[in-house]
Design a protein around this motif. Structure first.
Motif, PDB file in Angstrom:
ATOM      1  N   VAL A 165       0.589   4.240  -4.786  1.00 18.49           N
ATOM      2  CA  VAL A 165      -1.171   4.883  -3.765  1.00 18.49           C
ATOM      3  C   VAL A 165      -1.693   5.123  -5.630  1.00 18.49           C
ATOM      4  O   VAL A 165      -2.539   6.067  -5.249  1.00 18.49           O
ATOM      5  CB  VAL A 165      -0.713   6.291  -3.359  1.00 18.49           C
ATOM      6  CG1 VAL A 165      -0.614   5.830  -1.889  1.00 18.49           C
ATOM      7  CG2 VAL A 165       0.207   6.852  -3.961  1.00 18.49           C
ATOM      8  N   CYS A 166      -0.828   4.982  -6.304  1.00 16.14           N
ATOM      9  CA  CYS A 166      -1.286   5.492  -7.755  1.00 16.14           C
ATOM     10  C   CYS A 166      -0.793   4.580  -9.083  1.00 16.14           C
ATOM     11  O   CYS A 166       0.615   3.735  -8.928  1.00 16.14           O
ATOM     12  CB  CYS A 166      -1.810   6.800  -8.517  1.00 16.14           C
ATOM     13  SG  CYS A 166       0.317   6.701  -8.755  1.00 16.14           S
ATOM     14  N   ARG A 209       1.022  -1.159   0.165  1.00 18.41           N
ATOM     15  CA  ARG A 209      -0.163  -0.353  -0.240  1.00 18.41           C
ATOM     16  C   ARG A 209       1.184   1.365   0.194  1.00 18.41           C
ATOM     17  O   ARG A 209       0.265   2.161  -0.293  1.00 18.41           O
ATOM     18  CB  ARG A 209      -1.008  -0.558   1.459  1.00 18.41           C
ATOM     19  CG  ARG A 209      -1.937  -1.051   1.107  1.00 18.41           C
ATOM     20  CD  ARG A 209      -2.503  -1.462  -0.550  1.00 18.41           C
ATOM     21  NE  ARG A 209      -3.297  -0.467  -0.453  1.00 18.41           N
ATOM     22  CZ  ARG A 209      -3.895  -0.570  -2.264  1.00 18.41           C
ATOM     23  NH1 ARG A 209      -4.022  -1.088  -2.469  1.00 18.41           N
ATOM     24  NH2 ARG A 209      -5.228   0.579  -2.377  1.00 18.41           N
ATOM     25  N   LYS A 265     -10.467   6.290 -10.703  1.00 17.58           N
ATOM     26  CA  LYS A 265      -9.902   8.382 -10.943  1.00 17.58           C
ATOM     27  C   LYS A 265      -9.254   8.508 -11.643  1.00 17.58           C
ATOM     28  O   LYS A 265      -8.338   7.816 -12.018  1.00 17.58           O
ATOM     29  CB  LYS A 265      -9.486   9.050  -9.366  1.00 17.58           C
ATOM     30  CG  LYS A 265     -11.067   8.279  -8.546  1.00 17.58           C
ATOM     31  CD  LYS A 265     -10.527   9.369  -6.988  1.00 17.58           C
ATOM     32  CE  LYS A 265      -9.421   8.203  -6.222  1.00 17.58           C
ATOM     33  NZ  LYS A 265     -10.288   8.288  -4.769  1.00 17.58           N
ATOM     34  N   ARG A 283      -7.276  12.868  -1.468  1.00 13.30           N
ATOM     35  CA  ARG A 283      -8.622  12.316  -1.609  1.00 13.30           C
ATOM     36  C   ARG A 283      -8.339  11.593  -3.168  1.00 13.30           C
ATOM     37  O   ARG A 283      -9.051  10.499  -2.927  1.00 13.30           O
ATOM     38  CB  ARG A 283      -9.556  13.800  -1.981  1.00 13.30           C
ATOM     39  CG  ARG A 283     -10.853  13.056  -2.289  1.00 13.30           C
ATOM     40  CD  ARG A 283     -12.168  14.722  -2.261  1.00 13.30           C
ATOM     41  NE  ARG A 283     -11.026  15.572  -2.819  1.00 13.30           N
ATOM     42  CZ  ARG A 283     -11.566  15.413  -4.113  1.00 13.30           C
ATOM     43  NH1 ARG A 283     -12.981  15.302  -4.809  1.00 13.30           N
ATOM     44  NH2 ARG A 283     -11.545  17.080  -4.545  1.00 13.30           N
ATOM     45  N   GLU A 299      -3.872   8.765   3.956  1.00 14.89           N
ATOM     46  CA  GLU A 299      -3.752   8.595   4.999  1.00 14.89           C
ATOM     47  C   GLU A 299      -2.556   9.250   5.657  1.00 14.89           C
ATOM     48  O   GLU A 299      -1.702   9.001   5.998  1.00 14.89           O
ATOM     49  CB  GLU A 299      -3.713   6.871   6.100  1.00 14.89           C
ATOM     50  CG  GLU A 299      -4.599   6.305   5.072  1.00 14.89           C
ATOM     51  CD  GLU A 299      -4.308   4.886   6.423  1.00 14.89           C
ATOM     52  OE1 GLU A 299      -3.418   4.229   7.235  1.00 14.89           O
ATOM     53  OE2 GLU A 299      -4.899   4.346   5.135  1.00 14.89           O
ATOM     54  N   GLY A 355      -7.350  -0.539  -5.724  1.00 14.14           N
ATOM     55  CA  GLY A 355      -8.118   1.001  -4.936  1.00 14.14           C
ATOM     56  C   GLY A 355      -6.805   1.812  -5.406  1.00 14.14           C
ATOM     57  O   GLY A 355      -7.169   2.767  -4.820  1.00 14.14           O
ATOM     58  N   TRP A 356      -6.158   1.852  -6.746  1.00 17.42           N
ATOM     59  CA  TRP A 356      -5.230   2.564  -7.067  1.00 17.42           C
ATOM     60  C   TRP A 356      -5.843   4.010  -8.527  1.00 17.42           C
ATOM     61  O   TRP A 356      -6.598   3.234  -8.769  1.00 17.42           O
ATOM     62  CB  TRP A 356      -4.439   1.690  -7.213  1.00 17.42           C
ATOM     63  CG  TRP A 356      -3.504   1.557  -6.223  1.00 17.42           C
ATOM     64  CD1 TRP A 356      -3.120   2.127  -5.020  1.00 17.42           C
ATOM     65  CD2 TRP A 356      -2.539   0.330  -6.688  1.00 17.42           C
ATOM     66  NE1 TRP A 356      -2.441   1.786  -4.398  1.00 17.42           N
ATOM     67  CE2 TRP A 356      -2.147   0.187  -4.989  1.00 17.42           C
ATOM     68  CE3 TRP A 356      -2.472  -0.356  -7.558  1.00 17.42           C
ATOM     69  CZ2 TRP A 356      -1.082  -0.425  -4.625  1.00 17.42           C
ATOM     70  CZ3 TRP A 356      -1.340  -1.248  -6.914  1.00 17.42           C
ATOM     71  CH2 TRP A 356      -0.585  -1.402  -6.216  1.00 17.42           C
ATOM     72  N   GLY A 358      -6.304   8.693  -2.064  1.00 19.70           N
ATOM     73  CA  GLY A 358      -6.275   7.358  -0.682  1.00 19.70           C
ATOM     74  C   GLY A 358      -4.993   7.649  -0.024  1.00 19.70           C
ATOM     75  O   GLY A 358      -4.864   7.143   1.084  1.00 19.70           O
TER      76      GLY A 358
END
Lengths: 97, 364
Positions: free
Chosen positions: B163-164, B160, B249, B358, B363, B192-193, B361
């Motif tokens: 991130v993209c 993780r 996205k 955003r 943290e 989720g990327w 994603g």
């Protein structure tokens, strides 16, 4: 010099002092390479010319060019660097700020 | 001034959506599968130039050299060195993209392109992302093989610190709207990327990079980046990527932002007459364009700095633009310049960091 950094350039035996701060994005201007630059137009008889050899400093951040002896920004005529008086006395370089 | 403390670059969360690490071929050889490790060791014997290595980053630089210009070191070779540089800029969190692999789409040998992406991702993960938690990774894929790209996404989906997914945007043979990329997009969505299309300057015999009609880097650099974005965005809109993958996205990196309102307005005009050609689209193209995200770099520098604020209003930049420096490359933007533009305090906070939180994603 306090919080102000200057660069002193020896160009053909003449000393020039300018701020070590590029007016573009505040890069350390005087750490840039000194070179000449290219010119072209009616005044060069429409041939590409290499001018001001040893008199142009390019900012290390984004390469904006300045002609050190005049403080002129080569590309943007609304930008001119502050120049400081430099004198030589007893082997010391003195700058008036 | 009221009781509220005035915000500075130091007090604000600054996420830099585009920073570059330098991957040298010898380092990647250690991570590459046979026989590509052999090729990488051969490439490592060649003198390295900026984004120009035969076989690995085949982006010929045709410029005539003269002395002068920037003398700054424009590569970063370790996580510690990068963290130090970012501290100097005031950047808290950064997303890492490659140097040479900016040109990955131009590698003709498909197997080598896939191997380069794989080796790079593993090297990035071990030497940068695990070293420094404030450095996040863009997972590189080779567009030459979308199925292998999807596999690459799945291979790292538990890492993780990525991130993209980074899609090389320049010199691409098949634009990113093509359905052959669907497995990749499905894999990215599942992991989720988000996707980031990142361009690079190139003169290359593939649309829209046949820029050899120009004589200067001024023209080629000015056009190559936005053309890459325009071509890929159009391709994605005409095949309805935002409709087929509504939760995916997508961001467009390194073309500035002035091209966005131009394309949006142009397309809205076309749409009136040609809607039947793009029946997947449910509304004006500009509505989809305002849902994409955009890196700010190279941010426009108009004589009137307020013009940037007006420009951002035209594509909802307050919510969709993410500060990007492009450090340590020649045309990087210092965060201070973007921070100092006459945005509202809220818009500034979003653009300098919150929009990226955003989008990626994060943290924080």
């Amino acid at each position: 010099m306090g919080r102000r950094e200057l660069g002193i350039f020896n160009i053909g035996g003449e000393y020039h002092a300018i701020p070590n701060l590029c007016p573009h994005q505040r890069g350390p201007l005087c750490e840039g390479d000194v070179s000449g630059t290219l010119d072209f137009g009616p005044h060069t008889d429409w041939t590409l010319d290499w001018i001001w050899d040893g008199e142009v400093v390019s900012c290390p951040w984004h390469s904006l060019e300045f002609h050190v002896p005049t403080g002129r920004c080569v590309g943007l005529d609304d930008i001119r660097l502050r120049k400081f008086d430099v004198s030589l006395a007893n082997g010391e370089i003195r700058v008036r700020v | 001034m009221g009781a509220e403390q005035r915000e500075t670059l130091e007090t604000l969360l600054v996420v830099d959506a585009d920073v570059h690490v330098h991957e040298d071929p010898a380092a990647l050889a250690e991570y590459a599968e046979a026989p590509w490790d052999v090729a990488l060791r051969e490439i490592a014997k060649l003198p390295e130039r900026y984004l120009d290595l035969p076989g690995m980053s085949p982006r010929a630089d045709y410029r005539v050299p003269f002395p002068g210009g920037s003398n700054r070191r424009q590569i970063v070779t370790s996580a510690a060195e990068l963290r130090d540089g970012l501290d100097g800029l005031g950047v808290d969190v950064a997303v890492l993209f490659p140097d040479h692999l900016l040109t990955l789409a131009m590698v003709r040998e498909r197997g080598f392109a896939v191997a380069l992406a794989r080796a790079y991702n593993q090297w990035l993960y071990e030497h940068w992302l695990l070293e420094e938690p404030t450095l996040k990774g863009a997972l590189t894929i080779a567009p030459q093989d979308p199925r292998a790209a999807a596999d690459e996404v799945r291979r790292h989906r538990d890492h993780r610190q990525f991130v993209c997914v980074y899609l090389p945007g320049s010199g691409l043979r098949t634009l990113y709207g093509d359905e052959s990329y669907d497995p990749l997009y499905a894999a990215a969505l599942e992991a989720g990327w988000p996707l980031v299309i990142h361009s690079v300057e190139a003169v290359f015999p593939v649309f829209p990079f046949q820029l050899d009609g120009f004589r200067t880097g001024l023209s080629v650099h000015a056009l190559a980046h936005p053309l890459s974005m325009v071509a890929n965005m159009l391709s994605m809109l005409e095949t309805g990527v935002p409709v087929r993958f509504p939760d995916l996205k997508v961001a467009f990196m390194e073309a500035g932002t002035a091209w966005i309102p131009w394309l949006a307005n142009r397309l809205d005009k076309e749409y009136v007459e040609r809607r039947r050609e793009v029946p997947l689209l449910q509304t004006r193209p500009s509505h989809y364009i305002r849902r994409f995200f955009y890196g700010t770099q190279p941010i426009e520098e108009p004589e009137n700095r307020g013009d940037v604020v007006k420009l951002f209003e035209l594509f909802d930049g307050e919510n969709q633009a993410m500060f990007a420096s492009d450090w340590p490359h020649h045309d990087f933007d210092h965060p201070q310049y973007v921070f100092g533009l006459p945005f509202t305090a809220e818009a500034r906070r979003k653009i300098m960091g919150e929009n990226a939180v955003r989008f990626f994603g994060l943290e924080v």
